[in-house]
Design a protein around this motif. Structure first.
Motif, short mmCIF file in Angstrom:
data_model
loop_
_atom_site.label_atom_id
_atom_site.label_comp_id
_atom_site.label_asym_id
_atom_site.label_seq_id
_atom_site.Cartn_x
_atom_site.Cartn_y
_atom_site.Cartn_z
N GLY A 1 3.89 8.88 -20.90
CA GLY A 1 4.44 8.96 -22.20
C GLY A 1 4.59 10.69 -22.33
N SER A 2 5.20 10.47 -23.83
CA SER A 2 5.82 12.16 -23.60
C SER A 2 4.72 12.35 -26.05
CB SER A 2 6.81 12.05 -24.12
OG SER A 2 7.48 12.06 -23.17
N SER A 3 4.59 13.54 -25.95
CA SER A 3 3.90 13.86 -27.18
C SER A 3 4.22 15.30 -27.82
CB SER A 3 2.51 14.33 -27.08
OG SER A 3 2.30 14.50 -28.79
N PHE A 4 5.32 15.43 -29.01
CA PHE A 4 6.03 16.00 -29.47
C PHE A 4 5.64 16.28 -30.88
CE2 PHE A 4 9.27 14.60 -26.82
CZ PHE A 4 10.40 15.47 -25.77
N ARG A 5 5.77 18.15 -31.19
CA ARG A 5 5.35 18.18 -31.93
C ARG A 5 5.40 19.14 -32.73
NH1 ARG A 5 -1.31 20.50 -30.90
NH2 ARG A 5 -0.03 21.72 -29.62
N LEU A 6 6.43 19.42 -33.82
CA LEU A 6 6.58 20.27 -35.20
C LEU A 6 5.84 21.03 -35.83
CD1 LEU A 6 9.36 17.95 -36.41
CD2 LEU A 6 10.14 19.46 -34.53
N ARG A 7 6.17 21.88 -35.27
CA ARG A 7 4.82 23.20 -36.66
C ARG A 7 6.36 24.23 -37.18
NH1 ARG A 7 1.76 26.56 -33.74
NH2 ARG A 7 0.02 26.49 -35.22
N PHE A 8 5.60 23.76 -38.82
CA PHE A 8 5.66 24.65 -39.74
C PHE A 8 5.11 25.89 -40.48
CE2 PHE A 8 9.11 20.88 -39.30
CZ PHE A 8 10.52 21.95 -38.73
N PRO A 9 5.60 26.63 -40.52
CA PRO A 9 4.66 27.81 -41.69
C PRO A 9 4.58 27.18 -43.08
CG PRO A 9 6.48 28.63 -41.65
CD PRO A 9 6.58 27.31 -40.35
N LEU A 10 3.13 27.13 -43.69
CA LEU A 10 3.10 26.67 -45.00
C LEU A 10 3.69 28.07 -45.82
CD1 LEU A 10 -1.08 25.36 -44.74
CD2 LEU A 10 0.94 23.78 -44.92
N VAL A 11 3.32 26.49 -47.26
CA VAL A 11 4.41 27.47 -47.85
C VAL A 11 3.40 28.79 -48.39
CG1 VAL A 11 5.52 27.78 -50.13
CG2 VAL A 11 6.14 25.69 -48.84
N ASP A 12 2.20 28.72 -49.12
CA ASP A 12 1.22 29.90 -49.12
C ASP A 12 -0.26 29.59 -48.53
OD1 ASP A 12 0.27 31.72 -50.90
OD2 ASP A 12 0.94 31.07 -52.36
N PRO A 13 -0.06 30.00 -47.34
CA PRO A 13 -1.11 30.06 -46.69
C PRO A 13 -2.41 29.78 -47.58
CG PRO A 13 0.41 31.39 -45.42
CD PRO A 13 1.11 30.67 -46.78
#
Ligand code: ADP
Length: 272
Positions: free
Chosen positions: A247-259
């Motif tokens: 199987g495969s595991s894809f991950r999207l990462r985005f910066p939080l608006v106001d970390p």
């Protein structure tokens, strides 16, 4: 009296200018090259369906009037090839749009969980043959600067792939979590997986691991290149872990608006 200019004082600047010019020329050449590659890739991809449709039209012209079987067969084959071309052209448009995408992040805030959950529920309804799990308990809204329709598009591509490349074990797992200054969205399947050597290339346009099977189950090899370009436009990342057969595991990462604010909020909560 003529004023004498000491040229040697400018030598370094001239050198730097020369280097810069060289660099820029290199970039322009790369750009031209990648445009040419794109046109050549696209022509190549369109040639096959065009040839097939042309063959069927020839059959129709010759036998179509007298042979109802040829008529039905050639018409339906032509129609499905044309539908494939339609999908291809649409995907190419999406890729071009993703490449040109310039994001003004200040103007967008999306509450990620709502979008992820909506897409998750839609997929559950459309694919009841799959067993679905979602791990996304979030106590506060997670805000990210991404247009909701774009986030939806990314999720649809990854979930469609998870379904397309699943084998016996029809299971898809979706996850949403905060990780430091980032939000992470995971899409995991337990299907055919991707060999190590292919992992780097699956994000290239038109790259398909199994090229022989053009029609089923793979598509045009554009989905992940759209994902990569779009994620980059939003300052995010896409990662993949996979093993053949498991199987495969894809991950999207985005910066939080106001970390900074998010961290403080979390600390305050844990103090209570
Ligand atoms: P396609 O339209 O062919 O699915 P993509 O760009 O979305 O194009 O993916 C490129 C290739 O990566 C696919 O053809 C497939 O070989 C491989 N791939 C993508 N997602 C998965 C997955 N979840 N499991 C196994 N292979 C995958």
């Amino acid at each position: 009296t003529k004023k004498r200019v000491d040229v040697s004082a400018y030598n370094q600047e001239l050198d730097e200018l020369g280097q810069l010019l060289n660099q820029t020329m290199g970039q322009v050449q790369n750009l031209v090259q990648s445009q040419q590659d794109f046109v050549s890739d696209v022509s190549h991809e369109l040639r096959t369906p065009v040839t097939i449709v042309k063959g069927h039209l020839n059959l129709l012209a010759r036998w179509g009037k007298d042979d109802p079987e040829v008529l039905a067969d050639s018409l339906s084959s032509s129609l499905s090839e044309i539908k494939r071309m339609e999908v291809l052209v649409n995907e190419m448009l999406q890729l071009t749009r993703a490449e040109k995408l310039i994001v003004n992040k200040e103007q967008i805030t999306t509450s990620v969980a709502a979008v992820v959950e909506r897409v998750y529920h839609d997929f559950q309804i459309v694919h009841p043959e799959f067993s679905w799990t979602y791990d996304g308990e979030v106590s506060q809204p997670i805000e990210v600067a991404i247009r909701p329709d774009h986030l939806e598009q990314l999720l649809i591509i990854l979930l469609d792939n998870a379904i397309k490349y699943s084998t016996d074990r029809k299971e898809v797992h979706l996850a949403l979590a905060k990780a430091g200054a980032w939000v992470e969205i995971g899409v995991q399947d337990f299907g055919q997986g991707i060999a190590h050597d292919d992992l780097d290339r699956i994000f290239d346009r038109f790259y398909r691991v199994d090229k022989a099977r053009v029609h089923q189950p793979g598509g045009n090899g554009l989905g992940l290149s759209i994902v990569k370009k779009m994620v980059a436009a939003y300052g995010g990342q896409v990662q993949v872990e996979s093993a053949l057969g498991s199987g495969s595991s894809f991950r999207l990462r985005f910066p939080l608006v106001d970390p900074s604010q998010e961290e403080v909020l979390e600390e305050k909560q844990s103090d209570l």
